[in-house]
Design a protein around this motif. Structure first.
Motif, PDB file in Angstrom:
ATOM      1  N   SER A  81       0.824  -1.212   0.000  1.00  0.00           N
ATOM      2  CA  SER A  81       0.000   0.000   0.000  1.00  0.00           C
ATOM      3  C   SER A  81       0.857   1.261   0.000  1.00  0.00           C
ATOM      4  CB  SER A  81      -0.934   0.001   1.212  1.00  0.00           C
ATOM      5  OG  SER A  81      -1.896  -1.018   1.088  1.00  0.00           O
TER       6      SER A  81
ATOM      7  N   LEU B 297      -4.739  -2.649  -7.673  1.00  0.00           N
ATOM      8  CA  LEU B 297      -5.489  -3.532  -6.772  1.00  0.00           C
ATOM      9  C   LEU B 297      -5.366  -4.989  -7.218  1.00  0.00           C
ATOM     10  CD1 LEU B 297      -8.665  -1.321  -6.371  1.00  0.00           C
ATOM     11  CD2 LEU B 297      -6.792  -1.590  -4.757  1.00  0.00           C
TER      12      LEU B 297
ATOM     13  N   LEU C   8      -6.054  -6.532   5.433  1.00  0.00           N
ATOM     14  CA  LEU C   8      -6.326  -6.050   4.085  1.00  0.00           C
ATOM     15  C   LEU C   8      -7.162  -4.779   4.119  1.00  0.00           C
ATOM     16  CD1 LEU C   8      -6.498  -6.416   0.949  1.00  0.00           C
ATOM     17  CD2 LEU C   8      -8.562  -7.734   1.394  1.00  0.00           C
TER      18      LEU C   8
ATOM     19  N   LYS D 167      -1.706  -6.138  -6.710  1.00  0.00           N
ATOM     20  CA  LYS D 167      -1.452  -6.437  -5.292  1.00  0.00           C
ATOM     21  C   LYS D 167      -2.068  -7.782  -4.909  1.00  0.00           C
ATOM     22  CE  LYS D 167      -3.236  -3.620  -2.235  1.00  0.00           C
ATOM     23  NZ  LYS D 167      -3.522  -2.658  -1.173  1.00  0.00           N
TER      24      LYS D 167
ATOM     25  N   GLU E  95      -4.654   3.474   2.348  1.00  0.00           N
ATOM     26  CA  GLU E  95      -4.211   3.645   0.957  1.00  0.00           C
ATOM     27  C   GLU E  95      -5.215   4.483   0.173  1.00  0.00           C
ATOM     28  OE1 GLU E  95      -4.078   0.777  -2.928  1.00  0.00           O
ATOM     29  OE2 GLU E  95      -3.376  -0.080  -1.032  1.00  0.00           O
TER      30      GLU E  95
ATOM     31  N   LEU F  60      -5.940  -0.992   3.236  1.00  0.00           N
ATOM     32  CA  LEU F  60      -6.612  -0.479   2.052  1.00  0.00           C
ATOM     33  C   LEU F  60      -7.305   0.849   2.342  1.00  0.00           C
ATOM     34  CD1 LEU F  60      -7.267  -1.077  -0.915  1.00  0.00           C
ATOM     35  CD2 LEU F  60      -9.317  -2.257  -0.117  1.00  0.00           C
TER      36      LEU F  60
END
Length: 134
Positions: A49, A77, A110, A80, A117, A114
């Motif tokens: 991230s 995305l 996660l 990753k 990020e 996220l």
């Protein structure tokens, strides 16, 4: 720009330590264990991230890429996710059934990383959105 890059690194590092210790405390308090290293999965999510945010900030300094920043972010995305699968194929995806605590460890890491990020990506995109005159 260096200030914003430093903010990204410090933010993701601080969040990494908070999430790591919180997960450790919750697992210990509930007498649970996970069969993979949640340290490694957390470090993956934090570094991935942070790298996405750093690269997007660097791309935003290139005038010709500024209108394309949203399109540049979208494939990250999937990249990753693919890197996570290949990196943890033996450790996580080789397990036949994940327990609830294992699923929560992965999902919480996660989602938390996220969220940070996306927060930074929105700030970068807002900085580079042209102002429409009314």
């Amino acid at each position: 720009m260096i200030k914003s890059l430093l903010i990204y690194v410090v933010s993701f590092a601080a969040l990494f330590f908070v999430v790591l210790h919180l997960q450790h405390w919750l697992l210990e308090a509930n007498n649970q264990s996970v069969r993979f290293s949640y340290y490694d999965t957390n470090i993956f999510f934090a570094v991935a991230s942070a790298l996405i945010c750093i690269h997007l900030q660097l791309f935003s300094s290139i005038k010709s890429l500024q209108p394309q920043l949203g399109y540049i972010y979208l494939p990250t995305l999937f990249i990753k996710g693919g890197l996570f699968f290949f990196s943890f194929q033996d450790a996580v995806f080789a397990l036949e059934n994940l327990t609830v605590s294992e699923r929560l460890c992965l999902l919480s890491s996660l989602l938390i990383f996220l969220l940070l990020e996306v927060f930074f990506v929105i700030k970068i995109l807002k900085q580079n959105t042209p102002k429409i005159l009314s």
